[in-house]
Design a protein around this motif. Structure first.
Motif, PDB file in Angstrom:
ATOM      1  N   THR A 224     -28.686  -2.901  29.806  1.00  8.21           N
ATOM      2  CA  THR A 224     -27.654  -2.028  29.264  1.00  8.21           C
ATOM      3  C   THR A 224     -27.258  -1.012  30.331  1.00  8.21           C
ATOM      4  OG1 THR A 224     -28.521  -2.281  27.028  1.00  8.21           O
ATOM      5  CG2 THR A 224     -27.058  -0.418  27.429  1.00  8.21           C
ATOM      6  N   ILE A 225     -25.978  -0.829  30.495  1.00  6.91           N
ATOM      7  CA  ILE A 225     -25.454   0.042  31.540  1.00  6.91           C
ATOM      8  C   ILE A 225     -24.853   1.284  30.899  1.00  6.91           C
ATOM      9  CG2 ILE A 225     -23.848   0.144  33.481  1.00  6.91           C
ATOM     10  CD1 ILE A 225     -24.088  -2.879  33.642  1.00  6.91           C
ATOM     11  N   SER A 226     -25.033   2.405  31.584  1.00 10.52           N
ATOM     12  CA  SER A 226     -24.676   3.697  30.999  1.00 10.52           C
ATOM     13  C   SER A 226     -23.197   4.036  31.132  1.00 10.52           C
ATOM     14  CB  SER A 226     -25.504   4.808  31.655  1.00 10.52           C
ATOM     15  OG  SER A 226     -25.206   4.883  33.032  1.00 10.52           O
ATOM     16  N   ARG A 227     -22.406   3.053  31.473  1.00  8.02           N
ATOM     17  CA  ARG A 227     -20.970   3.277  31.581  1.00  8.02           C
ATOM     18  C   ARG A 227     -20.259   1.979  31.240  1.00  8.02           C
ATOM     19  NH1 ARG A 227     -19.175   2.991  37.861  1.00  8.02           N
ATOM     20  NH2 ARG A 227     -17.447   1.885  36.901  1.00  8.02           N
ATOM     21  N   SER A 228     -18.972   2.057  31.081  1.00  9.70           N
ATOM     22  CA  SER A 228     -18.210   0.859  30.790  1.00  9.70           C
ATOM     23  C   SER A 228     -18.348  -0.145  31.921  1.00  9.70           C
ATOM     24  CB  SER A 228     -16.729   1.206  30.608  1.00  9.70           C
ATOM     25  OG  SER A 228     -15.957   0.027  30.536  1.00  9.70           O
ATOM     26  N   ILE A 229     -18.504  -1.415  31.558  1.00  4.50           N
ATOM     27  CA  ILE A 229     -18.661  -2.431  32.583  1.00  4.50           C
ATOM     28  C   ILE A 229     -17.343  -3.107  32.930  1.00  4.50           C
ATOM     29  CG2 ILE A 229     -21.059  -2.854  31.961  1.00  4.50           C
ATOM     30  CD1 ILE A 229     -20.180  -5.415  30.573  1.00  4.50           C
ATOM     31  N   PHE A 230     -16.264  -2.583  32.351  1.00  2.53           N
ATOM     32  CA  PHE A 230     -14.967  -3.182  32.644  1.00  2.53           C
ATOM     33  C   PHE A 230     -14.636  -3.079  34.128  1.00  2.53           C
ATOM     34  CE2 PHE A 230     -13.229  -4.725  28.789  1.00  2.53           C
ATOM     35  CZ  PHE A 230     -13.725  -3.950  27.763  1.00  2.53           C
ATOM     36  N   SER A 231     -15.079  -2.001  34.771  1.00  4.03           N
ATOM     37  CA  SER A 231     -14.753  -1.794  36.179  1.00  4.03           C
ATOM     38  C   SER A 231     -15.800  -2.374  37.115  1.00  4.03           C
ATOM     39  CB  SER A 231     -14.606  -0.303  36.461  1.00  4.03           C
ATOM     40  OG  SER A 231     -15.825   0.354  36.249  1.00  4.03           O
ATOM     41  N   ILE A 232     -16.807  -3.006  36.542  1.00  3.54           N
ATOM     42  CA  ILE A 232     -17.867  -3.589  37.360  1.00  3.54           C
ATOM     43  C   ILE A 232     -17.498  -5.023  37.694  1.00  3.54           C
ATOM     44  CG2 ILE A 232     -20.268  -4.295  37.408  1.00  3.54           C
ATOM     45  CD1 ILE A 232     -20.938  -1.811  35.822  1.00  3.54           C
TER      46      ILE A 232
ATOM     47  N   ARG B 292     -22.307 -11.692  29.337  1.00  2.86           N
ATOM     48  CA  ARG B 292     -22.048 -10.263  29.279  1.00  2.86           C
ATOM     49  C   ARG B 292     -21.259  -9.933  28.020  1.00  2.86           C
ATOM     50  NH1 ARG B 292     -18.846  -8.852  34.618  1.00  2.86           N
ATOM     51  NH2 ARG B 292     -18.222  -6.949  33.540  1.00  2.86           N
ATOM     52  N   ASP B 293     -21.510  -8.750  27.489  1.00  2.67           N
ATOM     53  CA  ASP B 293     -20.790  -8.250  26.329  1.00  2.67           C
ATOM     54  C   ASP B 293     -20.158  -6.928  26.749  1.00  2.67           C
ATOM     55  OD1 ASP B 293     -19.951  -7.064  23.953  1.00  2.67           O
ATOM     56  OD2 ASP B 293     -21.576  -7.945  22.792  1.00  2.67           O
ATOM     57  N   ASN B 294     -18.879  -6.962  27.061  1.00  2.00           N
ATOM     58  CA  ASN B 294     -18.218  -5.762  27.557  1.00  2.00           C
ATOM     59  C   ASN B 294     -18.205  -4.643  26.512  1.00  2.00           C
ATOM     60  OD1 ASN B 294     -17.731  -7.060  29.965  1.00  2.00           O
ATOM     61  ND2 ASN B 294     -15.630  -7.629  29.448  1.00  2.00           N
ATOM     62  N   ALA B 295     -18.103  -5.001  25.255  1.00  3.57           N
ATOM     63  CA  ALA B 295     -18.060  -3.985  24.202  1.00  3.57           C
ATOM     64  C   ALA B 295     -19.368  -3.211  24.111  1.00  3.57           C
ATOM     65  CB  ALA B 295     -17.729  -4.630  22.865  1.00  3.57           C
ATOM     66  N   LYS B 296     -20.467  -3.855  24.499  1.00  4.14           N
ATOM     67  CA  LYS B 296     -21.785  -3.213  24.422  1.00  4.14           C
ATOM     68  C   LYS B 296     -22.300  -2.789  25.794  1.00  4.14           C
ATOM     69  CE  LYS B 296     -23.251  -5.712  20.265  1.00  4.14           C
ATOM     70  NZ  LYS B 296     -24.283  -6.597  19.666  1.00  4.14           N
ATOM     71  N   ASN B 297     -21.479  -2.946  26.838  1.00  3.67           N
ATOM     72  CA  ASN B 297     -21.906  -2.588  28.202  1.00  3.67           C
ATOM     73  C   ASN B 297     -23.234  -3.249  28.547  1.00  3.67           C
ATOM     74  OD1 ASN B 297     -19.641  -0.978  28.248  1.00  3.67           O
ATOM     75  ND2 ASN B 297     -20.765   0.899  27.820  1.00  3.67           N
ATOM     76  N   THR B 298     -23.355  -4.510  28.225  1.00  2.00           N
ATOM     77  CA  THR B 298     -24.640  -5.191  28.328  1.00  2.00           C
ATOM     78  C   THR B 298     -24.482  -6.558  28.967  1.00  2.00           C
ATOM     79  OG1 THR B 298     -25.470  -4.037  26.358  1.00  2.00           O
ATOM     80  CG2 THR B 298     -26.579  -6.082  26.976  1.00  2.00           C
ATOM     81  N   VAL B 299     -25.480  -6.925  29.748  1.00  2.00           N
ATOM     82  CA  VAL B 299     -25.557  -8.270  30.300  1.00  2.00           C
ATOM     83  C   VAL B 299     -26.901  -8.874  29.905  1.00  2.00           C
ATOM     84  CG1 VAL B 299     -26.493  -7.472  32.519  1.00  2.00           C
ATOM     85  CG2 VAL B 299     -25.303  -9.657  32.393  1.00  2.00           C
ATOM     86  N   TYR B 300     -26.900 -10.147  29.636  1.00  2.00           N
ATOM     87  CA  TYR B 300     -28.091 -10.832  29.156  1.00  2.00           C
ATOM     88  C   TYR B 300     -28.481 -11.956  30.108  1.00  2.00           C
ATOM     89  CZ  TYR B 300     -26.435  -8.697  24.796  1.00  2.00           C
ATOM     90  OH  TYR B 300     -25.987  -7.818  23.840  1.00  2.00           O
ATOM     91  N   LEU B 301     -29.763 -12.290  30.084  1.00  2.61           N
ATOM     92  CA  LEU B 301     -30.243 -13.486  30.764  1.00  2.61           C
ATOM     93  C   LEU B 301     -31.138 -14.240  29.790  1.00  2.61           C
ATOM     94  CD1 LEU B 301     -30.242 -15.078  33.452  1.00  2.61           C
ATOM     95  CD2 LEU B 301     -32.413 -13.949  33.988  1.00  2.61           C
ATOM     96  N   GLN B 302     -30.629 -15.335  29.281  1.00  2.00           N
ATOM     97  CA  GLN B 302     -31.410 -16.192  28.400  1.00  2.00           C
ATOM     98  C   GLN B 302     -32.191 -17.171  29.263  1.00  2.00           C
ATOM     99  OE1 GLN B 302     -31.719 -16.169  24.960  1.00  2.00           O
ATOM    100  NE2 GLN B 302     -33.295 -17.737  25.282  1.00  2.00           N
ATOM    101  N   MET B 303     -33.499 -17.154  29.127  1.00  2.00           N
ATOM    102  CA  MET B 303     -34.363 -17.987  29.958  1.00  2.00           C
ATOM    103  C   MET B 303     -35.114 -18.971  29.067  1.00  2.00           C
ATOM    104  SD  MET B 303     -35.804 -15.146  32.658  1.00  2.00           S
ATOM    105  CE  MET B 303     -36.785 -14.284  31.429  1.00  2.00           C
ATOM    106  N   ASN B 304     -34.821 -20.237  29.253  1.00  2.00           N
ATOM    107  CA  ASN B 304     -35.474 -21.297  28.488  1.00  2.00           C
ATOM    108  C   ASN B 304     -36.337 -22.153  29.413  1.00  2.00           C
ATOM    109  OD1 ASN B 304     -33.992 -20.428  26.222  1.00  2.00           O
ATOM    110  ND2 ASN B 304     -32.315 -21.845  26.679  1.00  2.00           N
ATOM    111  N   SER B 305     -37.224 -22.915  28.820  1.00  2.00           N
ATOM    112  CA  SER B 305     -38.089 -23.831  29.583  1.00  2.00           C
ATOM    113  C   SER B 305     -38.725 -23.120  30.775  1.00  2.00           C
ATOM    114  CB  SER B 305     -37.284 -25.050  30.058  1.00  2.00           C
ATOM    115  OG  SER B 305     -36.681 -25.714  28.972  1.00  2.00           O
ATOM    116  N   LEU B 306     -39.299 -21.983  30.514  1.00  3.12           N
ATOM    117  CA  LEU B 306     -39.878 -21.186  31.595  1.00  3.12           C
ATOM    118  C   LEU B 306     -41.046 -21.894  32.261  1.00  3.12           C
ATOM    119  CD1 LEU B 306     -39.536 -17.722  29.907  1.00  3.12           C
ATOM    120  CD2 LEU B 306     -38.704 -18.272  32.196  1.00  3.12           C
TER     121      LEU B 306
END
Length: 115
Positions: free
Chosen positions: A23-31, A71-85
């Motif tokens: 989670t990022i403390s600012r809007s990720i639209f400009s990232i 990524r979810d721009n509305a939530k300023n969040t990026v995810y990494l789903q890791m399967n078959s670790l």
């Protein structure tokens, strides 16, 4: 300025799954690019996956078909789903964001995969 906070790491058995959240403390639209890196003991930090503002993704060969970045721009969040670790996925995982010439890093979250 931006602060990145990761969560979701932990201990899992081989073949298991984890989802990392940054989670990022600012809007990720400009990232421009957000990504996940990892660093195992005694090894250099390496790119795991990245996603652009246009949702173009890039993956390390070692994780293709197993990991998914989103990524979810509305939530300023990026995810990494890791399967078959795998045990070789064990590392500290860092969230990264690039905006223009600025680079931002999270504090890291430990992922440990037992065999």
């Amino acid at each position: 300025q931006a602060q990145l906070v990761e969560s979701g790491g932990g201990l899992v058995q081989a073949g298991g799954t984890l989802r990392l959240t940054c989670t990022i403390s600012r809007s990720i639209f400009s990232i421009n690019v957000m990504g996940w890196y990892r660093q195992a003991p005694g090894k250099q930090r390496e790119l795991v996956a990245a996603i652009t503002s246009g949702s173009i993704t890039n993956y390390a060969d070692s994780v293709k078909g197993r990991f998914t970045i989103s990524r979810d721009n509305a939530k300023n969040t990026v995810y990494l789903q890791m399967n078959s670790l795998k045990p070789e996925d064990t590392a500290v995982y860092y969230c990264h964001a690039k905006s223009g010439i600025m680079n931002y890093w999270g504090q890291g979250t430990q992922v440990t995969v037992s065999s």
